[in-house]
Design an enzyme around this catalytic site. Structure first.
Site, PDB file in Angstrom:
ATOM      1  N   ASN A 202      -1.749  -0.243   7.159  1.00  0.00           N
ATOM      2  CA  ASN A 202      -1.112  -1.503   7.551  1.00  0.00           C
ATOM      3  C   ASN A 202      -0.241  -2.130   6.464  1.00  0.00           C
ATOM      4  O   ASN A 202      -0.040  -3.320   6.426  1.00  0.00           O
ATOM      5  CB  ASN A 202      -2.156  -2.490   8.080  1.00  0.00           C
ATOM      6  CG  ASN A 202      -3.189  -2.875   7.039  1.00  0.00           C
ATOM      7  OD1 ASN A 202      -3.066  -2.535   5.863  1.00  0.00           O
ATOM      8  ND2 ASN A 202      -4.204  -3.593   7.471  1.00  0.00           N
TER       9      ASN A 202
ATOM     10  N   LYS B 145       0.826  -1.204   0.000  1.00  0.00           N
ATOM     11  CA  LYS B 145       0.000   0.000   0.000  1.00  0.00           C
ATOM     12  C   LYS B 145       0.868   1.266   0.000  1.00  0.00           C
ATOM     13  O   LYS B 145       2.091   1.185   0.199  1.00  0.00           O
ATOM     14  CB  LYS B 145      -0.923  -0.028   1.217  1.00  0.00           C
ATOM     15  CG  LYS B 145      -1.925  -1.186   1.189  1.00  0.00           C
ATOM     16  CD  LYS B 145      -2.767  -1.153   2.444  1.00  0.00           C
ATOM     17  CE  LYS B 145      -3.768  -2.281   2.500  1.00  0.00           C
ATOM     18  NZ  LYS B 145      -4.581  -2.242   3.731  1.00  0.00           N
TER      19      LYS B 145
ATOM     20  N   HIS C 192      -1.818  -5.494   1.426  1.00  0.00           N
ATOM     21  CA  HIS C 192      -3.128  -6.113   1.192  1.00  0.00           C
ATOM     22  C   HIS C 192      -2.895  -7.437   0.480  1.00  0.00           C
ATOM     23  O   HIS C 192      -2.012  -7.543  -0.369  1.00  0.00           O
ATOM     24  CB  HIS C 192      -4.008  -5.222   0.301  1.00  0.00           C
ATOM     25  CG  HIS C 192      -5.182  -5.956  -0.269  1.00  0.00           C
ATOM     26  ND1 HIS C 192      -6.368  -6.095   0.416  1.00  0.00           N
ATOM     27  CD2 HIS C 192      -5.340  -6.628  -1.444  1.00  0.00           C
ATOM     28  CE1 HIS C 192      -7.206  -6.818  -0.326  1.00  0.00           C
ATOM     29  NE2 HIS C 192      -6.609  -7.153  -1.456  1.00  0.00           N
TER      30      HIS C 192
END
Length: 147
Positions: free
Chosen positions: A112, A9, A115
Protein backbone atom coordinates in the site's frame (compact mmCIF):
# COMPACT_ATOMS: atom_id res chain seq x y z
CA UNK A 1 5.87 21.54 16.70
CA UNK A 2 4.82 17.93 16.17
CA UNK A 3 6.92 15.47 14.16
CA UNK A 4 6.03 12.16 12.54
CA UNK A 5 7.70 9.35 10.66
CA UNK A 6 6.55 8.53 7.13
CA UNK A 7 8.02 5.97 4.76
CA UNK A 8 7.48 5.32 1.06
CA UNK A 9 7.57 1.53 0.94
CA UNK A 10 9.47 -0.58 -1.64
CA UNK A 11 6.49 -0.72 -4.03
CA UNK A 12 6.28 3.08 -4.06
CA UNK A 13 10.03 3.52 -4.52
CA UNK A 14 10.24 0.94 -7.31
CA UNK A 15 7.29 2.53 -9.11
CA UNK A 16 8.96 5.96 -9.01
CA UNK A 17 6.43 7.58 -6.68
CA UNK A 18 8.75 9.29 -4.17
CA UNK A 19 8.63 12.66 -5.93
CA UNK A 20 4.85 12.68 -6.34
CA UNK A 21 4.27 11.69 -2.72
CA UNK A 22 6.73 14.24 -1.33
CA UNK A 23 5.17 16.91 -3.58
CA UNK A 24 1.68 16.16 -2.18
CA UNK A 25 3.01 16.41 1.36
CA UNK A 26 4.83 19.69 0.75
CA UNK A 27 1.88 21.22 -1.13
CA UNK A 28 -0.19 20.60 1.99
CA UNK A 29 2.23 22.85 3.88
CA UNK A 30 3.94 20.08 5.82
CA UNK A 31 7.66 20.54 6.33
CA UNK A 32 10.09 17.75 5.38
CA UNK A 33 12.88 17.94 7.98
CA UNK A 34 14.68 14.67 7.17
CA UNK A 35 14.69 12.20 4.32
CA UNK A 36 16.84 9.36 3.03
CA UNK A 37 16.72 6.36 0.73
CA UNK A 38 17.67 3.24 2.67
CA UNK A 39 17.60 -0.54 2.48
CA UNK A 40 16.00 -1.97 5.61
CA UNK A 41 17.60 -5.15 6.93
CA UNK A 42 15.71 -7.86 8.81
CA UNK A 43 16.83 -6.65 12.26
CA UNK A 44 15.55 -3.11 11.67
CA UNK A 45 12.34 -4.44 10.08
CA UNK A 46 11.66 -6.61 13.14
CA UNK A 47 12.25 -3.63 15.44
CA UNK A 48 9.96 -1.45 13.35
CA UNK A 49 7.15 -4.01 13.20
CA UNK A 50 7.68 -5.51 16.69
CA UNK A 51 3.96 -5.23 17.52
CA UNK A 52 3.20 -7.72 14.71
CA UNK A 53 5.62 -10.47 15.81
CA UNK A 54 3.73 -13.76 15.96
CA UNK A 55 0.90 -12.64 13.68
CA UNK A 56 0.19 -14.75 10.57
CA UNK A 57 1.26 -11.98 8.16
CA UNK A 58 4.52 -11.10 9.96
CA UNK A 59 6.95 -12.99 7.69
CA UNK A 60 5.32 -11.62 4.53
CA UNK A 61 5.50 -8.10 5.99
CA UNK A 62 9.20 -8.46 6.82
CA UNK A 63 9.89 -9.98 3.41
CA UNK A 64 8.15 -7.11 1.66
CA UNK A 65 9.68 -4.24 3.63
CA UNK A 66 13.19 -5.68 3.12
CA UNK A 67 12.62 -6.47 -0.59
CA UNK A 68 13.85 -3.11 -1.85
CA UNK A 69 14.74 0.42 -0.81
CA UNK A 70 12.40 2.67 1.15
CA UNK A 71 12.33 6.46 1.41
CA UNK A 72 12.25 7.36 5.11
CA UNK A 73 11.09 10.83 6.16
CA UNK A 74 10.50 12.97 9.20
CA UNK A 75 7.70 15.48 8.73
CA UNK A 76 6.97 18.46 10.95
CA UNK A 77 3.92 20.65 11.48
CA UNK A 78 0.88 21.32 13.62
CA UNK A 79 -1.17 18.09 13.95
CA UNK A 80 1.17 16.49 11.41
CA UNK A 81 0.43 12.93 12.57
CA UNK A 82 -3.30 13.30 11.99
CA UNK A 83 -2.82 15.23 8.73
CA UNK A 84 -0.33 12.70 7.33
CA UNK A 85 -2.59 9.77 8.25
CA UNK A 86 -5.54 11.45 6.56
CA UNK A 87 -3.46 12.13 3.44
CA UNK A 88 -2.33 8.48 3.30
CA UNK A 89 -5.85 7.06 3.49
CA UNK A 90 -7.06 3.78 4.94
CA UNK A 91 -4.69 0.79 4.98
CA UNK A 92 -6.84 -1.00 2.40
CA UNK A 93 -6.60 1.14 -0.75
CA UNK A 94 -10.05 -0.06 -1.87
CA UNK A 95 -11.51 1.60 1.23
CA UNK A 96 -9.35 4.74 1.07
CA UNK A 97 -11.06 8.03 0.27
CA UNK A 98 -10.56 9.45 -3.22
CA UNK A 99 -7.60 11.80 -3.38
CA UNK A 100 -5.60 10.00 -0.70
CA UNK A 101 -2.17 8.57 -1.49
CA UNK A 102 -3.30 4.96 -1.11
CA UNK A 103 -6.45 5.48 -3.18
CA UNK A 104 -4.40 7.01 -5.99
CA UNK A 105 -1.33 4.77 -5.99
CA UNK A 106 -1.88 1.52 -4.06
CA UNK A 107 -3.51 -1.66 -5.29
CA UNK A 108 -3.35 -4.08 -2.34
CA UNK A 109 -3.47 -3.87 1.45
CA UNK A 110 -0.08 -5.60 1.72
CA UNK A 111 1.47 -3.36 -0.95
CA UNK A 112 0.00 0.00 0.00
CA UNK A 113 2.88 2.34 -0.92
CA UNK A 114 3.25 4.28 2.34
CA UNK A 115 3.57 3.96 6.11
CA UNK A 116 3.03 6.65 8.71
CA UNK A 117 3.20 6.76 12.49
CA UNK A 118 -0.20 6.43 14.16
CA UNK A 119 0.53 8.22 17.45
CA UNK A 120 3.04 10.57 19.07
CA UNK A 121 4.58 7.58 20.86
CA UNK A 122 5.06 5.54 17.69
CA UNK A 123 6.36 8.62 15.85
CA UNK A 124 9.04 9.15 18.48
CA UNK A 125 10.02 5.46 18.45
CA UNK A 126 10.12 5.22 14.65
CA UNK A 127 12.05 8.46 14.20
CA UNK A 128 14.65 7.20 16.67
CA UNK A 129 14.86 3.86 14.83
CA UNK A 130 15.51 5.40 11.42
CA UNK A 131 17.27 8.72 12.10
CA UNK A 132 20.13 10.10 14.17
CA UNK A 133 19.38 13.49 15.78
CA UNK A 134 21.89 15.28 13.50
CA UNK A 135 19.96 14.09 10.42
CA UNK A 136 16.84 16.04 11.40
CA UNK A 137 17.11 19.66 10.33
CA UNK A 138 15.38 22.81 11.47
CA UNK A 139 14.73 25.58 8.96
CA UNK A 140 12.18 28.22 8.00
CA UNK A 141 10.11 27.84 4.85
CA UNK A 142 8.99 30.92 2.96
CA UNK A 143 5.40 29.65 3.00
CA UNK A 144 5.28 29.16 6.79
CA UNK A 145 3.50 32.48 7.24
CA UNK A 146 0.74 31.33 4.85
CA UNK A 147 -0.08 27.86 6.14
Amino acid sequence: MEQTYVMVKPDGVERGLIGEIVAKIEKKGIKLVAGKLIQIDRKLAEQHYAEHIGKPFFEDLIGFITSGPVFAMVLEGDDVIKIARRMMGKTNPLEADAGTIRAEYAVHTNRNVIHGSDSPESAKREIQLFFEPHEILSYEKAVDIWV
